[in-house]
Enzyme design. Structure first.
Site, PDB file in Angstrom:
ATOM      1  N   ASN A  21      34.246  -7.414  25.576  1.00 12.36           N
ATOM      2  CA  ASN A  21      32.970  -7.692  26.241  1.00 12.36           C
ATOM      3  C   ASN A  21      33.184  -7.635  27.755  1.00 12.36           C
ATOM      4  OD1 ASN A  21      30.765  -9.147  27.493  1.00 12.36           O
ATOM      5  ND2 ASN A  21      30.214  -9.886  25.456  1.00 12.36           N
ATOM      6  N   ARG A  32      28.603  -8.999  45.141  1.00 15.12           N
ATOM      7  CA  ARG A  32      28.586  -8.192  46.360  1.00 15.12           C
ATOM      8  C   ARG A  32      27.803  -6.917  46.080  1.00 15.12           C
ATOM      9  NH1 ARG A  32      32.951  -9.402  49.847  1.00 15.12           N
ATOM     10  NH2 ARG A  32      32.013  -7.892  51.279  1.00 15.12           N
ATOM     11  N   HIS A  57      26.305  -7.511  26.786  1.00 18.38           N
ATOM     12  CA  HIS A  57      25.168  -8.372  26.449  1.00 18.38           C
ATOM     13  C   HIS A  57      24.241  -8.392  27.662  1.00 18.38           C
ATOM     14  CE1 HIS A  57      23.767 -12.293  24.303  1.00 18.38           C
ATOM     15  NE2 HIS A  57      22.792 -11.819  25.057  1.00 18.38           N
ATOM     16  N   GLU A  88      24.720  -6.418  22.495  1.00 18.41           N
ATOM     17  CA  GLU A  88      24.222  -7.701  22.023  1.00 18.41           C
ATOM     18  C   GLU A  88      22.974  -8.107  22.797  1.00 18.41           C
ATOM     19  OE1 GLU A  88      28.548  -9.838  21.136  1.00 18.41           O
ATOM     20  OE2 GLU A  88      27.336 -10.474  22.842  1.00 18.41           O
ATOM     21  N   HIS A 209      33.163 -15.608  20.263  1.00 18.75           N
ATOM     22  CA  HIS A 209      32.790 -16.703  21.158  1.00 18.75           C
ATOM     23  C   HIS A 209      33.931 -17.705  21.273  1.00 18.75           C
ATOM     24  CE1 HIS A 209      30.332 -19.358  23.597  1.00 18.75           C
ATOM     25  NE2 HIS A 209      29.401 -18.432  23.598  1.00 18.75           N
ATOM     26  N   ASP A 210      34.575 -17.689  22.430  1.00 22.52           N
ATOM     27  CA  ASP A 210      35.684 -18.583  22.766  1.00 22.52           C
ATOM     28  C   ASP A 210      36.950 -18.313  21.969  1.00 22.52           C
ATOM     29  OD1 ASP A 210      34.113 -19.700  24.680  1.00 22.52           O
ATOM     30  OD2 ASP A 210      33.676 -21.536  23.589  1.00 22.52           O
ATOM     31  N   GLY A 232      35.334 -11.615  25.438  1.00 24.89           N
ATOM     32  CA  GLY A 232      35.059 -11.280  26.823  1.00 24.89           C
ATOM     33  C   GLY A 232      35.616 -12.286  27.798  1.00 24.89           C
ATOM     34  N   HIS A 233      35.073 -13.493  27.804  1.00 28.92           N
ATOM     35  CA  HIS A 233      35.412 -14.461  28.846  1.00 28.92           C
ATOM     36  C   HIS A 233      36.917 -14.712  28.930  1.00 28.92           C
ATOM     37  CE1 HIS A 233      34.589 -17.890  31.548  1.00 28.92           C
ATOM     38  NE2 HIS A 233      35.628 -18.437  30.940  1.00 28.92           N
TER      39      HIS A 233
END
Length: 262
Positions: A21, A32, A57, A88, A209-210, A232-233
């Site tokens: 992601n 920026r 997403h 997503e 997710h996580d 992703g994160h």
């Protein structure tokens, strides 16, 4: 029909695939006006490192992924015909516009609110079924695989299948929070039971997710049949230390370790 809907890559994949992601890359860029870091360059780097999919997403406020990113990635991925493109989002907001225009391999329906910072729950049945049904049917008619973002509730898997979904994506935050606590076994057992219910209904299975380098292998060992994880994160955070290529390699090693254990 898009061959990824039922054949093609699905028939060739022996282990869970990694879809990266790129939202957080876009979030940094948007602080920026210089256009860096480049979302498409990040996509190329993770694919060269071995990732098998790209996920975005795009939310209506464009706080990270913007409309042009979706189209730019679709253009880039023409050079990578073996790679899955997963978009997503909430089908009642802006997701269907992208599905109609780009026709990705997969769309993941997520019930997030416009002002939500991140997804935090799955679809509810029977409450959401009637309004979702025509959009699921439309996406599938366009040749796009439909995955529904779902909480780990075994009883909901039949409703997802009856709605016409091809897959479900298990919302894994509860597992990530429970890992290392006395609740870990109980929570993980709920995911295992949900996956088994999904497989019995003939649904494909995704998760996200996580998930991270610390918890991914254990999850995949315990939860049967996961075809794809979307991360992703944590992956982008790890890349600040390790670089994108090495980070992708490490996540693929996590997946490989799980495949050796199962």
């Amino acid at each position: 029909m898009n061959p990824l809907l039922t054949t093609g890559l699905d028939a060739q994949r022996g282990t869970t695939t990694l879809s990266v992601n790129l939202n957080k890359v876009a979030l940094l860029r948007n602080t920026r006006t210089l256009g860096i870091p480049s979302v498409t360059r990040a996509a190329a780097l993770v694919l060269e490192a071995g990732a098998q999919g790209i996920t975005v997403h795009p939310r209506p406020d464009e706080r990270h992924i913007r409309a042009h990113d979706v189209h730019d990635l679709a253009q880039l991925l023409k050079q990578w015909p073996q790679i899955e493109f997963n978009i997503e989002g909430n089908p009642f907001h802006n997701l269907m516009d992208f599905v109609r225009a780009v026709r990705p391999h997969q769309c993941t329906f997520v019930p997030d609110a416009v002002d939500q910072s991140t997804s935090d729950h799955g679809w509810q049945f029977p409450q959401d079924a009637q309004r979702l049904a025509p959009l699921v049917a439309e996406a599938r008619a366009l040749g796009v695989r439909v995955s529904l973002f779902m909480d780990p509730l075994p009883a909901a898997m039949r409703a997802a299948r009856e709605l016409g979904a091809d897959r479900v994506e298990l919302y894994t935050e509860a597992y990530a929070r429970a890992r290392g606590t006395p609740d870990q076994a109980r929570v993980l057992a709920g995911f295992t039971a949900t996956a088994q219910a999904a497989l019995r209904e003939g649904l494909g299975l995704n998760a996200g997710h996580d998930l991270n380098r610390d918890n991914l292998t254990d999850f995949l060992v315990a939860v049967p049949g996961v075809q794809e994880v979307s991360i992703g994160h944590a992956l982008i955070a790890d890349a600040l230390e390790l670089g994108l290529a090495e980070t992708v390699h490490q996540y693929l090693r996590c997946i490989h370790r799980a495949s050796l254990t199962r």
